[in-house]
Design a protein around this motif. Structure first.
Motif, PDB file in Angstrom:
ATOM      1  N   SER A 186       1.032  -1.195  -0.138  1.00 10.67           N
ATOM      2  CA  SER A 186      -0.156  -0.037  -0.054  1.00 10.67           C
ATOM      3  C   SER A 186       0.985   1.026   0.210  1.00 10.67           C
ATOM      4  CB  SER A 186      -1.078  -0.044   1.135  1.00 10.67           C
ATOM      5  OG  SER A 186      -0.248  -0.210   2.215  1.00 10.67           O
ATOM      6  N   ASP A 187       2.041   1.283   0.649  1.00  8.81           N
ATOM      7  CA  ASP A 187       2.918   2.590   0.491  1.00  8.81           C
ATOM      8  C   ASP A 187       3.301   2.686  -0.676  1.00  8.81           C
ATOM      9  OD1 ASP A 187       4.452   0.357   1.034  1.00  8.81           O
ATOM     10  OD2 ASP A 187       5.999   1.613   1.716  1.00  8.81           O
ATOM     11  N   ALA A 188       3.568   1.741  -1.686  1.00  8.69           N
ATOM     12  CA  ALA A 188       4.279   1.910  -2.917  1.00  8.69           C
ATOM     13  C   ALA A 188       2.985   2.420  -3.839  1.00  8.69           C
ATOM     14  CB  ALA A 188       4.625   0.468  -3.701  1.00  8.69           C
ATOM     15  N   ILE A 189       1.847   1.889  -3.482  1.00  8.67           N
ATOM     16  CA  ILE A 189       0.827   2.579  -4.314  1.00  8.67           C
ATOM     17  C   ILE A 189       0.658   3.911  -3.952  1.00  8.67           C
ATOM     18  CG2 ILE A 189      -1.784   2.138  -4.431  1.00  8.67           C
ATOM     19  CD1 ILE A 189      -1.676  -0.640  -4.354  1.00  8.67           C
ATOM     20  N   GLN A 190       0.460   4.267  -2.826  1.00  9.87           N
ATOM     21  CA  GLN A 190       0.271   5.663  -2.382  1.00  9.87           C
ATOM     22  C   GLN A 190       1.494   6.668  -3.069  1.00  9.87           C
ATOM     23  OE1 GLN A 190      -2.346   6.885  -0.573  1.00  9.87           O
ATOM     24  NE2 GLN A 190      -1.694   8.647  -1.449  1.00  9.87           N
ATOM     25  N   ARG A 224      -6.913  -2.481  -7.646  1.00 10.35           N
ATOM     26  CA  ARG A 224      -7.762  -3.469  -8.332  1.00 10.35           C
ATOM     27  C   ARG A 224      -6.719  -4.361  -9.048  1.00 10.35           C
ATOM     28  NH1 ARG A 224     -12.720  -0.884 -12.213  1.00 10.35           N
ATOM     29  NH2 ARG A 224     -13.440  -0.090 -10.269  1.00 10.35           N
ATOM     30  N   VAL A 225      -5.584  -3.747  -9.507  1.00  6.19           N
ATOM     31  CA  VAL A 225      -4.569  -4.696  -9.913  1.00  6.19           C
ATOM     32  C   VAL A 225      -4.289  -5.983  -8.909  1.00  6.19           C
ATOM     33  CG1 VAL A 225      -2.174  -5.082 -10.843  1.00  6.19           C
ATOM     34  CG2 VAL A 225      -3.559  -3.176 -11.648  1.00  6.19           C
ATOM     35  N   VAL A 226      -4.132  -5.487  -7.628  1.00  2.89           N
ATOM     36  CA  VAL A 226      -3.677  -6.237  -6.588  1.00  2.89           C
ATOM     37  C   VAL A 226      -4.735  -7.271  -6.267  1.00  2.89           C
ATOM     38  CG1 VAL A 226      -3.017  -6.484  -4.009  1.00  2.89           C
ATOM     39  CG2 VAL A 226      -2.336  -4.466  -5.408  1.00  2.89           C
ATOM     40  N   ALA A 227      -6.014  -6.905  -6.292  1.00  6.13           N
ATOM     41  CA  ALA A 227      -7.154  -7.668  -5.898  1.00  6.13           C
ATOM     42  C   ALA A 227      -7.204  -8.897  -6.703  1.00  6.13           C
ATOM     43  CB  ALA A 227      -8.529  -6.994  -5.980  1.00  6.13           C
TER      44      ALA A 227
END
Ligand SMILES: Cc1cc2nc3c(=O)[nH]c(=O)nc-3n(C[C@H](O)[C@H](O)[C@H](O)COP(=O)(O)OP(=O)(O)OC[C@H]3O[C@@H](n4cnc5c(N)ncnc54)[C@H](O)[C@@H]3O)c2cc1C
Lengths: 276, 162
Positions: free
Chosen positions: A232-236, A273-276
């Motif tokens: 999640s920190d990379a996504i942020q 969404r890519v993660v999910a």
């Protein structure tokens, strides 16, 4: 109506020879969903128009790892293919059924922002465009096709004939955020394609629509997730970078300020969404 | 600007029209042939009131040069209305009071006809999606969606006639 002649070439060579004969004053039109409203309103007053509906430039063909999409393929035809789910998703989110029956994939690359939703997906997929002119054909990356607001790499005597899409990319996400659920101009459009190696992001392409003078990629945002496992920190970090890098504008749909914030929100959601 | 002759199929007949280059199908149908169900709304492809079917597929006739439909089959509200009575989709619109001013109604019925031809039992979601390009400023859409659901039941399995 001031149009003196409407030309309907039956083949690419015929279309190219008409372009040679009439020069840059000839208006090229495919599905007409961008060109016709301007003609109807008298904003565009062409003397001669060449329609591409019957020039044999439509159709989709798989050749090895590449999907060849004829420039005059309709958005409805794009919606019907299942080789590239991201393109289905983009087509589904573009305009309405009747417009999709008319508007073409090629025409979408010429549509000024906030239009060009399919072009955003094509950019994320690293598509190439094939151009044909009197000096022969050339192909170039779609990223090099866009040169500015309503300008592109197409020479005056060239036609866009095909869009080539690699079918090997598997992990993708597409979100178009508008004021309504359907048939709406974008506040922002996000298309993402990533490839992983051993669970880590090897290559990442994040493309945005309505966030620049044409569909753009955001390199810093892409770099923020390469090598990560999409924690999640990379996504942020990617969302923050995209907000800094994008070049949105104010129009009747949204302000530049709002669009920039929505870039952050929807890059984040698309990556989730890519993660999910 | 030399006129040209364009031939296409309408109501089971070949019609031949003489037009100035790039006259829209909408203008030909409404002003030359008197098919006044085909409205001249926004002329931008944005309202759907000019929706007709070309070889069974819905299109915005205001954005279509008539030359492009040469040799093809054009369907309008007039061509699906039987000589006696009304089409089942028209009846469903009446039964559900799916209009007030009526301006959008021909386009709404044509897009609904195309939907039911493709998908005789559409989900509510499919109906809403199909109608997304057709604007109605009176009804709030709910009665129109209900009318299409009703028409689907009335024509169940058989598809919409004509
Ligand atoms: C009501 C409505 C809603 C819409 N909603 C959306 C939406 O949600 N998202 C979106 O992205 N777009 C939307 N659009 C815009 C448009 O429908 C699409 O972008 C469509 O893909 C354009 O394709 P076209 O073939 O109709 O373009 P055209 O009008 O035929 O082409 C526009 C111009 O592009 C150039 N061109 C086209 N094809 C070629 C070629 N092969 N070679 C060289 N030059 C070419 C020509 O200069 C031409 O004049 C909407 C339009 C309308 C009317």
């Amino acid at each position: 109506m001031t149009v003196r002649e409407y030309l309907s070439p039956r083949s690419l060579p015929e279309a190219l020879s008409l372009m040679e004969r009439y020069g840059p004053d000839l208006l090229v039109m495919a599905g007409g969903t961008v060109a016709m409203p301007l003609i109807n309103d008298g904003i565009s007053l062409p003397e001669r128009v060449m329609g591409l509906r019957h020039a044999g430039l439509d159709g989709i063909a798989q050749r090895g790892d590449v999907l060849g999409i004829g420039a005059a393929t309709t958005l409805t035809q794009l919606l019907a293919q299942d080789a590239v789910p991201l393109l289905r998703e983009a087509a589904r989110n573009t305009a309405s059924w009747s417009i999709r029956n008319m508007g073409t994939v090629g025409g979408n690359l010429f549509t000024p922002p906030p239009g060009g939703d399919v072009a955003v997906a094509l950019l994320a997929l690293d598509a190439r465009v094939r151009l044909a002119g009197p000096r022969g054909e050339r192909t170039l990356p779609l990223a090099d096709f866009f040169t500015g607001f309503m300008t592109n790499a197409l020479a005056e005597d060239e036609l866009l004939v095909e869009i080539q899409v690699p079918t090997t990319v598997r992990e993708t996400a597409f979100i178009k955020f508008g004021r309504k659920h359907a048939n709406t101009p974008a506040v922002v459009t996000v298309a993402i394609a990533v490839e992983r190696r051993d669970g880590r992001i090897g290559t990442a392409r994040i493309a945005l629509g309505a966030a620049g003078p044409h569909p753009i990629r955001v390199a810093d945002a892409e770099a923020a997730i390469v090598g990560s496992a999409l924690e999640s920190d990379a996504i942020q970090r990617a969302a923050d970078a995209a907000m800094r890098e994008c070049r949105p504008f104010t129009d009747a749909i949204a302000t530049e300020w709002y669009r920039r914030r929505m870039v952050g929100v929807f890059v984040k959601r698309a990556l989730e969404r890519v993660v999910a | 600007m030399a006129s040209t002759i364009v031939t296409f199929e309408l109501a089971g007949r070949e019609v031949e029209v003489m037009v100035k280059p790039m006259t829209t199908l909408q203008a030909v149908l409404r002003y030359q042939l008197g098919f006044t169900s085909v409205k001249e709304g926004c002329r931008q492809g944005g309202c759907g009131s000019c929706t007709v079917l070309v070889d069974g597929e819905p299109m915005m006739s205001c954005l279509l040069p008539v030359e492009d439909v040469a040799g093809r089959r054009v369907t309008t509200l007039e061509t699906i209305t039987p000589d006696e009575g009304v089409h089942p989709i028209q009846q469903a619109f009446i039964d559900h009071t799916a209009f007030q001013c009526g301006y959008c109604t021909p386009g709404m019925i044509m897009i609904s006809k195309a939907l039911l031809d493709h998908d005789p039992h559409p989900t509510r979601e499919a109906i809403v999606d199909a109608l997304a390009g057709n604007l109605c400023r009176c009804t709030g859409y709910e009665p129109i969606v209900a009318a299409v659901e009703g028409a689907a039941q009335a024509t169940a399995g058989k598809g919409a006639p004509r």
